[in-house]
Scaffold this active site. Structure first.
Site, PDB file in Angstrom:
ATOM      1  N   CYS A  50      -3.618  15.036  -0.899  1.00 54.83           N
ATOM      2  CA  CYS A  50      -4.777  14.175  -1.141  1.00 54.83           C
ATOM      3  C   CYS A  50      -6.062  14.996  -1.241  1.00 54.83           C
ATOM      4  O   CYS A  50      -6.272  15.937  -0.469  1.00 54.83           O
ATOM      5  CB  CYS A  50      -4.902  13.135  -0.033  1.00 54.83           C
ATOM      6  N   CYS A  54     -10.451  13.536   5.139  1.00 60.11           N
ATOM      7  CA  CYS A  54     -10.377  12.742   6.385  1.00 60.11           C
ATOM      8  C   CYS A  54      -9.824  13.632   7.501  1.00 60.11           C
ATOM      9  O   CYS A  54      -8.690  14.123   7.404  1.00 60.11           O
ATOM     10  CB  CYS A  54      -9.506  11.515   6.177  1.00 60.11           C
ATOM     11  N   CYS A  57      -6.157  13.405   9.047  1.00 59.27           N
ATOM     12  CA  CYS A  57      -5.003  13.076   8.200  1.00 59.27           C
ATOM     13  C   CYS A  57      -4.093  14.253   7.859  1.00 59.27           C
ATOM     14  O   CYS A  57      -4.561  15.305   7.394  1.00 59.27           O
ATOM     15  CB  CYS A  57      -5.502  12.420   6.919  1.00 59.27           C
ATOM     16  N   CYS A  94       4.702  -2.458   3.778  1.00 65.88           N
ATOM     17  CA  CYS A  94       3.427  -1.849   3.418  1.00 65.88           C
ATOM     18  C   CYS A  94       3.644  -0.449   2.837  1.00 65.88           C
ATOM     19  O   CYS A  94       4.224   0.412   3.491  1.00 65.88           O
ATOM     20  CB  CYS A  94       2.527  -1.772   4.650  1.00 65.88           C
ATOM     21  N   CYS A 127       2.105  -5.383   1.175  1.00 69.55           N
ATOM     22  CA  CYS A 127       0.812  -4.759   1.465  1.00 69.55           C
ATOM     23  C   CYS A 127       0.827  -3.375   0.823  1.00 69.55           C
ATOM     24  O   CYS A 127       1.873  -2.717   0.796  1.00 69.55           O
ATOM     25  CB  CYS A 127       0.646  -4.647   2.976  1.00 69.55           C
ATOM     26  N   CYS A 187      -6.657  -6.104   5.107  1.00 69.96           N
ATOM     27  CA  CYS A 187      -6.158  -5.512   6.351  1.00 69.96           C
ATOM     28  C   CYS A 187      -7.097  -4.347   6.616  1.00 69.96           C
ATOM     29  O   CYS A 187      -7.129  -3.387   5.841  1.00 69.96           O
ATOM     30  CB  CYS A 187      -4.725  -5.032   6.155  1.00 69.96           C
ATOM     31  N   ARG A 259      -3.139  -5.597  15.086  1.00 67.03           N
ATOM     32  CA  ARG A 259      -1.908  -4.785  15.055  1.00 67.03           C
ATOM     33  C   ARG A 259      -2.057  -3.538  15.909  1.00 67.03           C
ATOM     34  O   ARG A 259      -2.945  -2.714  15.678  1.00 67.03           O
ATOM     35  CB  ARG A 259      -1.598  -4.414  13.593  1.00 67.03           C
TER      36      ARG A 259
HETATM   37  N1  SAM Z   1      -5.303   7.026   1.254  1.00 69.57           N
HETATM   38  C1  SAM Z   1      -5.429   5.692   1.697  1.00 69.57           C
HETATM   39  C2  SAM Z   1      -6.666   5.477   2.533  1.00 69.57           C
HETATM   40  O1  SAM Z   1      -7.276   6.436   2.964  1.00 69.57           O
HETATM   41  O2  SAM Z   1      -7.009   4.318   2.744  1.00 69.57           O
HETATM   42  C3  SAM Z   1      -4.226   5.143   2.420  1.00 69.57           C
HETATM   43  C4  SAM Z   1      -3.472   5.951   3.434  1.00 69.57           C
HETATM   44  S1  SAM Z   1      -4.317   6.321   4.936  1.00 69.57           S
HETATM   45  C5  SAM Z   1      -3.169   7.455   5.608  1.00 69.57           C
HETATM   46  C6  SAM Z   1      -4.241   4.829   5.909  1.00 69.57           C
HETATM   47  C7  SAM Z   1      -4.828   4.825   7.290  1.00 69.57           C
HETATM   48  O3  SAM Z   1      -3.936   5.455   8.190  1.00 69.57           O
HETATM   49  C8  SAM Z   1      -6.136   5.548   7.532  1.00 69.57           C
HETATM   50  O4  SAM Z   1      -7.246   4.803   7.135  1.00 69.57           O
HETATM   51  C9  SAM Z   1      -6.114   5.729   9.038  1.00 69.57           C
HETATM   52  O5  SAM Z   1      -6.727   4.636   9.677  1.00 69.57           O
HETATM   53  C10 SAM Z   1      -4.631   5.785   9.379  1.00 69.57           C
HETATM   54  N2  SAM Z   1      -4.232   7.120   9.816  1.00 69.57           N
HETATM   55  C11 SAM Z   1      -4.004   8.181   9.022  1.00 69.57           C
HETATM   56  N3  SAM Z   1      -3.680   9.279   9.740  1.00 69.57           N
HETATM   57  C12 SAM Z   1      -3.719   8.905  11.033  1.00 69.57           C
HETATM   58  C13 SAM Z   1      -3.494   9.602  12.265  1.00 69.57           C
HETATM   59  N4  SAM Z   1      -3.197  10.892  12.292  1.00 69.57           N
HETATM   60  N5  SAM Z   1      -3.595   8.918  13.419  1.00 69.57           N
HETATM   61  C14 SAM Z   1      -3.914   7.593  13.404  1.00 69.57           C
HETATM   62  N6  SAM Z   1      -4.143   6.892  12.273  1.00 69.57           N
HETATM   63  C15 SAM Z   1      -4.060   7.536  11.097  1.00 69.57           C
HETATM   64  C1  DTB Z   2      -3.001   1.735   9.420  1.00 68.44           C
HETATM   65  O1  DTB Z   2      -4.089   1.385   9.894  1.00 68.44           O
HETATM   66  N1  DTB Z   2      -2.122   2.486  10.045  1.00 68.44           N
HETATM   67  C2  DTB Z   2      -0.994   2.793   9.193  1.00 68.44           C
HETATM   68  C3  DTB Z   2      -1.268   1.894   7.963  1.00 68.44           C
HETATM   69  N2  DTB Z   2      -2.582   1.403   8.206  1.00 68.44           N
HETATM   70  C4  DTB Z   2      -1.130   2.426   6.608  1.00 68.44           C
HETATM   71  C5  DTB Z   2      -0.851   4.235   8.924  1.00 68.44           C
HETATM   72  C6  DTB Z   2      -0.819   5.065  10.177  1.00 68.44           C
HETATM   73  C7  DTB Z   2      -0.633   6.463   9.768  1.00 68.44           C
HETATM   74  C8  DTB Z   2      -0.336   7.368  10.939  1.00 68.44           C
HETATM   75  C9  DTB Z   2      -0.188   8.760  10.562  1.00 68.44           C
HETATM   76  C10 DTB Z   2       0.886   9.082   9.593  1.00 68.44           C
HETATM   77  O2  DTB Z   2       1.965   8.466   9.590  1.00 68.44           O
HETATM   78  O3  DTB Z   2       0.680  10.007   8.785  1.00 68.44           O
HETATM   79 FE1  SF4 Z   3      -6.283  10.891   1.687  1.00 68.95          FE
HETATM   80 FE2  SF4 Z   3      -5.413  10.743   4.197  1.00 68.95          FE
HETATM   81 FE3  SF4 Z   3      -7.978  10.277   3.647  1.00 68.95          FE
HETATM   82 FE4  SF4 Z   3      -6.113   8.481   2.854  1.00 68.95          FE
HETATM   83  S1  SF4 Z   3      -6.634   9.020   4.963  1.00 68.95           S
HETATM   84  S2  SF4 Z   3      -7.850   9.279   1.663  1.00 68.95           S
HETATM   85  S3  SF4 Z   3      -4.390   9.894   2.428  1.00 68.95           S
HETATM   86  S4  SF4 Z   3      -6.890  12.246   3.375  1.00 68.95           S
END
Ligand code: SAM
Ligand code: DTB
Ligand code: SF4
Length: 323
Positions: A50, A54, A57, A94, A127, A187, A259
């Site tokens: 990506c 963030c 992530c 989802c 979703c 959501c 959730r």
């Molecule tokens: N790229 C899209 C976005 O940023 O909306 C969708 C995927 S993103 C991984 C979805 C959500 O997962 C993020 O907004 C965040 O709240 C959650 N998330 C991602 N990595 C995480 C982590 N290491 N621990 C907890 N929540 C996480």
């Molecule tokens: C959300 O708030 N939590 C989910 C879903 N929306 C997409 C994702 C959590 C991701 C946790 C870290 C991972 O699996 O990479």
């Molecule tokens: Fe990309 Fe992860 Fe940020 Fe979603 S949360 S925009 S997958 S870096």
């Protein structure tokens, strides 16, 4: 519901814990079948690489997290996961993509819409979480059969800049507007444990109370620390801070599914029971979130059994007073 002020939220959040939980439980009972829990299964259909930064992530191309980048999954690759999720009792599937946002008129977007159409045929709620959307992309997703779009605000407007620099808090709100206007459920929630203050958490909730309509669901994630990211050293969230957050969310978002999301692998059954007692009524079900772990189905089945909770029936209307 009209938005609440920060001070109103602060006073809800800061009341004695048992009073807060009592109130949250009363709101839960008034609005929901108290012994039902919604199960949602996640699948990462496009993993890693990506462009965004963030700080939490695993999927950002900017950090060396060791995650292998994968191509977008085809319809045929996705369907067995959706079918299995349904067979195990999930009512929502989802799908997540590690994209900054959707690019319309691309073969990739066509594949995603085709996948959505196929998953809808299973009679599950569909979703997706694909990053930012234009007005047209949102309309096309709605037409394809998306019921809810996940797009988190993640933290307070002020702290967001410390978490991400490649897009803004307002960009997130803009996408959420397009989702609402296209008629999809929103959501939207956030992450605890990224170094933010309690006030940042309360401010995040305050923003959620201004949504009209209110978010249909609100994921509360606890940061799962990913080696290689700037947040790898963050400390775990205090259990009672998590419970306070969930109870406050339940009170100010009475008809929203709250959730209990990422981070359950590190929580005892007792902690999770507290969260559910205080108002959480949905979990991610399945041994994987997007890239990180989640409790095994068998562990969650035993949690639900211990707490005498039942899985929300497919398409049952969980809200007692929802039209
Ligand atoms: N790229 C899209 C976005 O940023 O909306 C969708 C995927 S993103 C991984 C979805 C959500 O997962 C993020 O907004 C965040 O709240 C959650 N998330 C991602 N990595 C995480 C982590 N290491 N621990 C907890 N929540 C996480
Ligand atoms: C959300 O708030 N939590 C989910 C879903 N929306 C997409 C994702 C959590 C991701 C946790 C870290 C991972 O699996 O990479
Ligand atoms: Fe990309 Fe992860 Fe940020 Fe979603 S949360 S925009 S997958 S870096």
């Amino acid at each position: 519901m009209a938005g609440k002020t920060f001070e109103e939220l602060q006073s809800i959040y800061n009341q004695p814990l048992f009073e807060l939980v009592d109130k949250a439980r009363a709101v839960l009972k008034e609005n929901w079948k108290q012994n039902e829990i919604q199960l949602c299964t996640l699948l990462s259909i496009k993993t890693g690489g990506c462009s965004e930064d963030c700080g939490y992530c695993s999927q950002s191309a900017r950090y060396r997290t060791g995650l292998e980048r994968e191509k977008l999954m085809t319809v045929d690759e996705v369907m067995p996961y959706a079918e299995q999720a349904k067979a195990k009792g999930s009512t929502r599937f989802c799908m997540g993509a590690a994209w900054k946002g959707v690019r319309e008129d691309t073969a990739q977007f066509e594949t995603v819409k085709e996948t959505i159409r196929e998953v809808s045929k299973l009679g599950m709620e569909v979703c997706v979480t694909l990053g930012s959307l234009t007005k047209t992309a949102a309309q096309e997703l709605k037409e394809a059969g998306v019921t809810a779009y996940n797009h988190n605000i993640d933290t307070s407007p002020e702290y967001y800049k410390e978490v991400v620099t490649t897009h803004s808090f307002d960009d997130r709100l803009n996408t959420i507007k397009h989702v609402q206007n296209a008629g999809m459920d929103v959501c939207c929630g956030g992450i605890l444990g990224m170094g933010e203050t309690v006030d940042d958490r309360i401010k995040m909730l305050q923003v959620l109370t201004t949504f009209d309509p209110a978010p249909e669901s609100c994921p509360i994630n606890c940061l799962m620390t990913i080696p290689g990211t700037p947040m790898e050293e963050q400390k775990p969230v205090e259990t009672f801070d998590l419970i306070r957050m969930i109870a406050t969310a339940r009170i100010v978002l009475p008809k929203t599914k709250i959730r209990l999301s990422a981070g359950r692998t590190e929580m005892s059954k007792e902690t999770q029971a507290w969260c559910i007692y205080a108002g959480a009524n949905s979990i991610f079900y399945g041994n994987k979130l997007l890239t990180a772990g989640n409790p095994e189905n068998s562990r969650d089945d035993s949690l639900l059994k211990d707490l005498d909770l039942c899985k929300q029936a497919s398409h049952s209307d969980m809200a007692l007073n929802k039209a």
